[in-house]
Design a protein around this motif. Sequence first.
Motif, short mmCIF file in Angstrom:
data_model
loop_
_atom_site.label_atom_id
_atom_site.label_comp_id
_atom_site.label_asym_id
_atom_site.label_seq_id
_atom_site.Cartn_x
_atom_site.Cartn_y
_atom_site.Cartn_z
N ILE A 21 -137.77 22.87 9.59
CA ILE A 21 -137.45 23.36 10.93
C ILE A 21 -138.71 23.44 11.79
CG2 ILE A 21 -136.74 25.38 12.29
CD1 ILE A 21 -134.33 25.10 11.04
N LYS A 25 -138.54 17.26 13.69
CA LYS A 25 -137.56 17.32 14.77
C LYS A 25 -136.14 17.40 14.23
CE LYS A 25 -140.19 14.21 17.72
NZ LYS A 25 -140.06 12.95 18.48
N PRO A 28 -131.00 21.83 12.55
CA PRO A 28 -130.48 22.58 11.39
C PRO A 28 -129.32 21.86 10.71
CG PRO A 28 -130.85 24.06 13.21
CD PRO A 28 -131.11 22.67 13.74
N LYS A 115 -122.80 37.30 20.17
CA LYS A 115 -123.68 37.61 21.29
C LYS A 115 -125.02 36.95 21.04
CE LYS A 115 -125.43 41.98 19.65
NZ LYS A 115 -126.47 42.87 20.08
N TYR B 137 -127.68 31.55 29.15
CA TYR B 137 -128.14 31.22 27.80
C TYR B 137 -126.99 30.84 26.87
CZ TYR B 137 -130.15 31.87 23.16
OH TYR B 137 -130.54 31.67 21.86
N SER B 138 -125.96 31.68 26.83
CA SER B 138 -124.91 31.49 25.82
C SER B 138 -124.05 30.27 26.09
CB SER B 138 -124.05 32.74 25.72
OG SER B 138 -124.89 33.86 25.53
N PHE B 146 -125.43 24.49 19.84
CA PHE B 146 -124.30 25.00 19.05
C PHE B 146 -123.83 26.33 19.63
CE2 PHE B 146 -125.05 21.88 15.87
CZ PHE B 146 -126.42 21.77 15.70
N LEU B 148 -123.06 30.28 19.78
CA LEU B 148 -123.86 31.38 19.25
C LEU B 148 -123.46 31.73 17.83
CD1 LEU B 148 -123.88 33.90 22.20
CD2 LEU B 148 -125.61 32.20 21.61
N GLU B 149 -122.15 31.65 17.56
CA GLU B 149 -121.62 32.06 16.26
C GLU B 149 -122.18 31.22 15.12
OE1 GLU B 149 -119.97 31.63 19.00
OE2 GLU B 149 -118.82 33.45 19.39
N TYR B 150 -122.68 30.03 15.43
CA TYR B 150 -123.24 29.16 14.40
C TYR B 150 -124.49 29.77 13.80
CZ TYR B 150 -124.91 24.67 12.46
OH TYR B 150 -125.37 23.67 11.66
N GLN B 153 -131.25 28.63 13.63
CA GLN B 153 -132.62 28.97 14.04
C GLN B 153 -133.06 28.03 15.14
OE1 GLN B 153 -136.19 29.24 11.67
NE2 GLN B 153 -134.89 29.74 9.93
N ARG B 154 -134.01 28.50 15.98
CA ARG B 154 -134.52 27.64 17.03
C ARG B 154 -135.96 27.26 16.72
NH1 ARG B 154 -134.50 30.27 21.55
NH2 ARG B 154 -133.92 28.52 22.86
N PRO B 156 -140.00 26.22 17.19
CA PRO B 156 -141.08 26.88 17.95
C PRO B 156 -141.29 26.30 19.34
CG PRO B 156 -141.80 26.39 15.71
CD PRO B 156 -140.47 25.73 15.87
N THR B 160 -136.12 29.09 26.02
CA THR B 160 -134.94 29.96 26.10
C THR B 160 -134.31 29.79 27.46
OG1 THR B 160 -136.00 31.55 24.64
CG2 THR B 160 -134.19 32.36 25.98
N ASN B 194 -137.91 11.73 23.16
CA ASN B 194 -136.51 11.95 22.81
C ASN B 194 -136.30 13.19 21.96
OD1 ASN B 194 -137.49 11.10 20.41
ND2 ASN B 194 -136.11 9.37 20.16
N ASP B 195 -137.19 14.15 22.08
CA ASP B 195 -137.03 15.39 21.32
C ASP B 195 -136.45 16.46 22.23
OD1 ASP B 195 -139.38 17.63 19.61
OD2 ASP B 195 -137.19 17.59 19.73
N ASN B 318 -129.31 9.18 20.60
CA ASN B 318 -130.75 8.90 20.45
C ASN B 318 -131.40 8.29 21.68
OD1 ASN B 318 -131.46 9.90 17.95
ND2 ASN B 318 -130.49 8.17 16.93
#
Lengths: 119, 334
Positions: A21, A25, A28, A115, B137-138, B146, B148-150, B153-154, B156, B160, B194-195, B318
């Motif tokens: 992660i 790139k 998840p 949330k 955001y949501s 994805f 939020l419920e997924y 992790q985000r 670095p 946001t 392309n990231d 891609n």
Amino acid sequence: MEWIRCFFVGGVLCVIAQILIDKTKLTPARILVSYVIAGVVLTGLGIYSPLVEFAGCGATVPLTGFGYSLAMGVKSAIDTKGFIGILTGGLTATAGGIASAIIFSLIFSLLAKGKPENL
Amino acid sequence: MSRSVITFQKNISLLSTATAVGGFEGSGPLNSTFDLVCEDSKFGMDTWEKAESEMVRQASEAALKKGKLSSHDLDLIFAGDLSNQCAASSFGFKETNVPYIGLYGACSTFALSLGMGALAIEAGLGEHVMCAASSHYSSAERQYRFPLEYGCQRTPTAQTTVTGCGCAILEENEANKIRITQFLPGIIEDFEINDAANMGAAMAPACASTLSRYFSLTDTLPEQFDMILTGDLGMEGHKILKELLYSQGIDIRSNAYDCGNMIYDFKKQSVNSGGSGCGCSATVFCGTIVDRFRKGELSDILLIGTGALLSASSVLQNETIPGIAHLVRIQKEK
């Protein structure tokens, strides 16, 4: 001692994912899918079963363990039912895991609201 | 005449601005500059998309109230957001009964809306024009990444998305000294990034291109401006911008700022690479920047909205991420 082996192996598998992660790139989703496939391949190569014996849940709980279940399921289905086992074995062995994922997700979606993690 | 900087002849001034933000922005360093803060970011609604429309509606009503106008007085609305088909803006403005022009510039939408609003007044199409942009955001996470419920992790370098709507009302008024004086529409630039988790890097080249075009077309120097304020390049992208321009002989290091780096507290709020989204530049400009103009702390700035023109599908196929940067100059006459 068994718990220490379990902790160590499970931890290493998770650290590898975290490194992926942070440093690559890969999304998840891709990492999770790669873990399942890695589990299948390593089981096929005969490497993963010894790891499961060594570390128990440390090897079966991470998603590579799901790949292991898929591969083992296919093996035993081919043994008992012949070639059709290639198609039926994986889902049969993992049916409990898949069904519980769906059922518990549904239950929790009714009980809880999503949330943002930053609030 | 073509491709030059548009310099407005009329006195196109900022009658009023208003901002509505979510809880995370409301607990950041700019919290005292926002008009409306909704702690849970839901704005009383039961879905995130409805929350964003409601946020837009509330911000626009606040801007009207501050400008002592009602929606009858508005001639045109220019607005956009990040959602599919800009639904948040359409639903947010549907009750206003005002001619509505939807815009899409990704995170550059606010600067684009100011430029288009000013153009409309210059062309004599109206006396009062509303310019707005928002993001949530949501709903952005659900659409671009994805739900939020997924619970994923985000990375670095990921930024946001700001939950916020910034709304400005423009009018032609000689007495009001805070003005939109110039507009330079951006050109789409694709530097093959392309990231999708590092959009600052994708947008920085477009921003550098717009800025270097601006300086050469107007024969101005970076030092002349109080601020060269980019929308949401974030830490990474802002660094890349400064380096790109420096290598072209343009030094913006002493007065370059980025809305994405201003809206959150990097130490106390874990925000990876800073804020992003249409709402970022919209709420920072309409809040703290306009405040500082009113107090006399600022008199001449360049606002460069930066947008990453990707879609949820283009990423999956891609494709690279093209960027765009729209520039408006805001000045306060002495």
